[in-house]
Design a protein around this motif. Structure first.
Motif, mmCIF file in Angstrom:
data_model
loop_
_atom_site.group_PDB
_atom_site.id
_atom_site.type_symbol
_atom_site.label_atom_id
_atom_site.label_comp_id
_atom_site.label_asym_id
_atom_site.label_seq_id
_atom_site.Cartn_x
_atom_site.Cartn_y
_atom_site.Cartn_z
ATOM 1 N N GLY A 134 0.798 -1.220 0.000
ATOM 2 C CA GLY A 134 0.000 0.000 0.000
ATOM 3 C C GLY A 134 0.835 1.277 0.000
ATOM 4 N N LYS A 135 2.154 1.131 -0.115
ATOM 5 C CA LYS A 135 3.044 2.299 -0.012
ATOM 6 C C LYS A 135 3.656 2.699 -1.367
ATOM 7 C CE LYS A 135 2.693 2.667 4.491
ATOM 8 N NZ LYS A 135 1.505 1.794 4.662
ATOM 9 N N ILE A 136 4.091 3.948 -1.433
ATOM 10 C CA ILE A 136 4.820 4.450 -2.606
ATOM 11 C C ILE A 136 6.312 4.367 -2.295
ATOM 12 C CG2 ILE A 136 5.174 6.418 -4.159
ATOM 13 C CD1 ILE A 136 2.392 7.417 -3.366
ATOM 14 N N VAL A 137 7.054 3.662 -3.149
ATOM 15 C CA VAL A 137 8.474 3.398 -2.880
ATOM 16 C C VAL A 137 9.349 4.012 -3.985
ATOM 17 C CG1 VAL A 137 10.181 1.598 -2.396
ATOM 18 C CG2 VAL A 137 7.776 1.209 -1.809
ATOM 19 N N GLN A 150 9.674 -4.279 -7.289
ATOM 20 C CA GLN A 150 8.573 -4.610 -8.202
ATOM 21 C C GLN A 150 7.945 -5.967 -7.870
ATOM 22 O OE1 GLN A 150 10.514 -4.041 -11.974
ATOM 23 N NE2 GLN A 150 9.328 -2.204 -12.450
ATOM 24 N N LYS A 151 8.732 -6.827 -7.238
ATOM 25 C CA LYS A 151 8.222 -8.167 -6.919
ATOM 26 C C LYS A 151 7.534 -8.229 -5.563
ATOM 27 C CE LYS A 151 11.887 -10.554 -9.408
ATOM 28 N NZ LYS A 151 13.261 -10.976 -9.043
ATOM 29 N N VAL A 152 7.623 -7.145 -4.783
ATOM 30 C CA VAL A 152 6.987 -7.156 -3.456
ATOM 31 C C VAL A 152 5.475 -7.013 -3.642
ATOM 32 C CG1 VAL A 152 6.766 -5.937 -1.247
ATOM 33 C CG2 VAL A 152 9.028 -6.195 -2.307
ATOM 34 N N PRO A 153 4.715 -7.960 -3.092
ATOM 35 C CA PRO A 153 3.277 -7.917 -3.312
ATOM 36 C C PRO A 153 2.614 -6.712 -2.628
ATOM 37 C CG PRO A 153 3.927 -9.944 -2.138
ATOM 38 C CD PRO A 153 5.146 -9.107 -2.293
ATOM 39 N N GLY A 154 1.696 -6.082 -3.343
ATOM 40 C CA GLY A 154 0.852 -5.047 -2.742
ATOM 41 C C GLY A 154 1.421 -3.645 -2.709
ATOM 42 N N VAL A 155 2.653 -3.450 -3.223
ATOM 43 C CA VAL A 155 3.220 -2.090 -3.255
ATOM 44 C C VAL A 155 2.315 -1.210 -4.126
ATOM 45 C CG1 VAL A 155 5.158 -0.698 -4.111
ATOM 46 C CG2 VAL A 155 5.604 -2.807 -2.860
ATOM 47 N N LYS A 156 1.988 -0.030 -3.622
ATOM 48 C CA LYS A 156 1.046 0.837 -4.344
ATOM 49 C C LYS A 156 1.674 1.390 -5.624
ATOM 50 C CE LYS A 156 -1.778 4.952 -3.567
ATOM 51 N NZ LYS A 156 -1.895 6.091 -2.616
ATOM 52 N N GLU A 157 2.896 1.914 -5.485
ATOM 53 C CA GLU A 157 3.561 2.482 -6.656
ATOM 54 C C GLU A 157 5.072 2.456 -6.458
ATOM 55 O OE1 GLU A 157 2.438 6.538 -7.483
ATOM 56 O OE2 GLU A 157 3.896 6.672 -9.123
ATOM 57 N N VAL A 158 5.801 2.108 -7.525
ATOM 58 C CA VAL A 158 7.263 2.210 -7.482
ATOM 59 C C VAL A 158 7.641 3.424 -8.321
ATOM 60 C CG1 VAL A 158 9.438 1.011 -7.846
ATOM 61 C CG2 VAL A 158 7.380 -0.311 -7.384
ATOM 62 N N LYS A 159 8.234 4.406 -7.665
ATOM 63 C CA LYS A 159 8.645 5.617 -8.392
ATOM 64 C C LYS A 159 10.126 5.505 -8.744
ATOM 65 C CE LYS A 159 5.658 9.495 -7.761
ATOM 66 N NZ LYS A 159 4.897 10.082 -6.663
ATOM 67 N N ASN A 160 10.404 5.732 -10.041
ATOM 68 C CA ASN A 160 11.762 5.643 -10.578
ATOM 69 C C ASN A 160 12.460 6.971 -10.643
ATOM 70 O OD1 ASN A 160 12.650 3.148 -12.289
ATOM 71 N ND2 ASN A 160 10.422 3.213 -12.059
ATOM 72 N N ARG A 175 7.519 13.012 -0.461
ATOM 73 C CA ARG A 175 6.742 12.709 -1.663
ATOM 74 C C ARG A 175 6.554 11.208 -1.876
ATOM 75 N NH1 ARG A 175 9.823 14.576 -5.746
ATOM 76 N NH2 ARG A 175 11.319 15.741 -4.491
ATOM 77 N N VAL A 176 7.318 10.396 -1.165
ATOM 78 C CA VAL A 176 7.149 8.929 -1.200
ATOM 79 C C VAL A 176 7.179 8.423 0.243
ATOM 80 C CG1 VAL A 176 8.256 8.715 -3.478
ATOM 81 C CG2 VAL A 176 9.636 8.495 -1.388
ATOM 82 N N ASP A 177 6.734 7.171 0.444
ATOM 83 C CA ASP A 177 6.708 6.602 1.798
ATOM 84 C C ASP A 177 8.016 5.930 2.174
ATOM 85 O OD1 ASP A 177 3.873 7.175 2.223
ATOM 86 O OD2 ASP A 177 3.536 5.633 0.682
ATOM 87 N N ALA A 178 8.709 5.400 1.183
ATOM 88 C CA ALA A 178 9.944 4.667 1.472
ATOM 89 C C ALA A 178 10.915 4.779 0.301
ATOM 90 C CB ALA A 178 9.627 3.196 1.738
#
Ligand code: ARG
Length: 252
Positions: A134-137, A150-160, A175-178
């Motif tokens: 549920g987090k933005i990483v 990308q393989k972690v289940p349930g991540v809300k968004e991966v920001k590059n 601006r991101v959670d982690a």
């Protein structure tokens, strides 16, 4: 210049640079061309105009053992391995984890350190891989951090982000959670900016980090491995490692 002349010149240049330079050729030339990024402290970074860091010092120590000087190139992370293929430089040292995918494209030397990707957050409740649901990483583009998050289940968004330091800045700015990055990079970031309130959580994965040469450049690979074994045996490596990280980060 006339087009035909230009074409002839271009072809001549291509012909000269068609093959990776062997160690013998590099030795004759007296200089190895090494590429890094310069935005991944404490491993490779700029202090003012100077490229520095653990990997820069390690490469300098390797070159010394190999009896050559270094001509440095600093480029964006995603350009580094491609440039090896095109013979634009002889060697890359920029904290590349050894992966099967990369090993298809380049030849890795023995690892110069072992580490892994860790979770960094401001919220103390974000510590484990499960907490990323549920987090933005934030992660750097083209890295093993991206691949694993990308393989972690349930991540809300991966920001590059093109640079890891920008991924870190996104976390600092809220601006991101982690942010997932190297353990020692995270440690250095926490120490250099305690006011940001960043906390280090668990490992997402571990990896072996090595330099790379052009695929199949065995003579250079062997020369680097020999020099690495020498600096690991004579105390040079340990001193460099302790200078930047207060500990010996070699793989055990
Ligand atoms: N260890 C990670 C990887 O292999 C990150 C490397 C990032 N290096 C850098 N110079 N920014 O993808």
């Amino acid at each position: 210049m006339k087009t035909t002349k230009l074409l002839a010149l271009t072809l001549a240049l291509v012909a000269v640079r068609a093959e990776a330079r062997t160690f013998e050729e590099i030795k004759k030339d007296g200089k190895i061309i090494v590429a890094s990024e310069g935005a991944f402290p404490p491993f490779n970074f700029f202090r003012g105009p100077t490229l520095t860091g653990f990997e820069i010092d390690v490469a300098e120590a390797l070159a010394k053992k190999m009896g050559v000087g270094i001509e440095w190139r600093a480029l964006s992370f995603d350009a580094l391995l491609a440039g090896l293929r095109q013979d634009r430089w002889d060697m890359v040292i920029a904290s590349f984890g050894i992966t099967e995918e990369r090993a298809k494209a380049v030849t890795f030397t023995n690892p110069h350190y072992c580490s892994g990707g860790v979770i960094v957050a401001k919220d103390p409740a974000i510590r484990t891989v499960k907490d990323l649901a549920g987090k933005i990483v934030a992660v750097q583009t083209g890295t093993t951090y991206l691949e694993h998050v990308q393989k972690v289940p349930g991540v809300k968004e991966v920001k590059n982000f093109p640079k890891d330091t920008d991924a870190r800045a996104a976390l600092v700015a809220g601006r991101v959670d982690a942010w997932v990055s190297d353990r020692f990079v995270a440690k250095a970031a926490l120490e250099s900016n305690p006011a940001a309130g960043l906390k280090m959580g668990d490992f997402v994965f571990v990896e072996r980090i090595a330099s790379a040469v052009k695929k199949g450049n065995t003579s250079l690979e062997k020369a680097i491995d020999k020099a690495l074994a020498e600096i690991m045996a004579d105390g040079t490596y340990e001193a460099i490692s302790k200078k930047y990280m207060n500990e010996d980060v070699r793989c055990r």
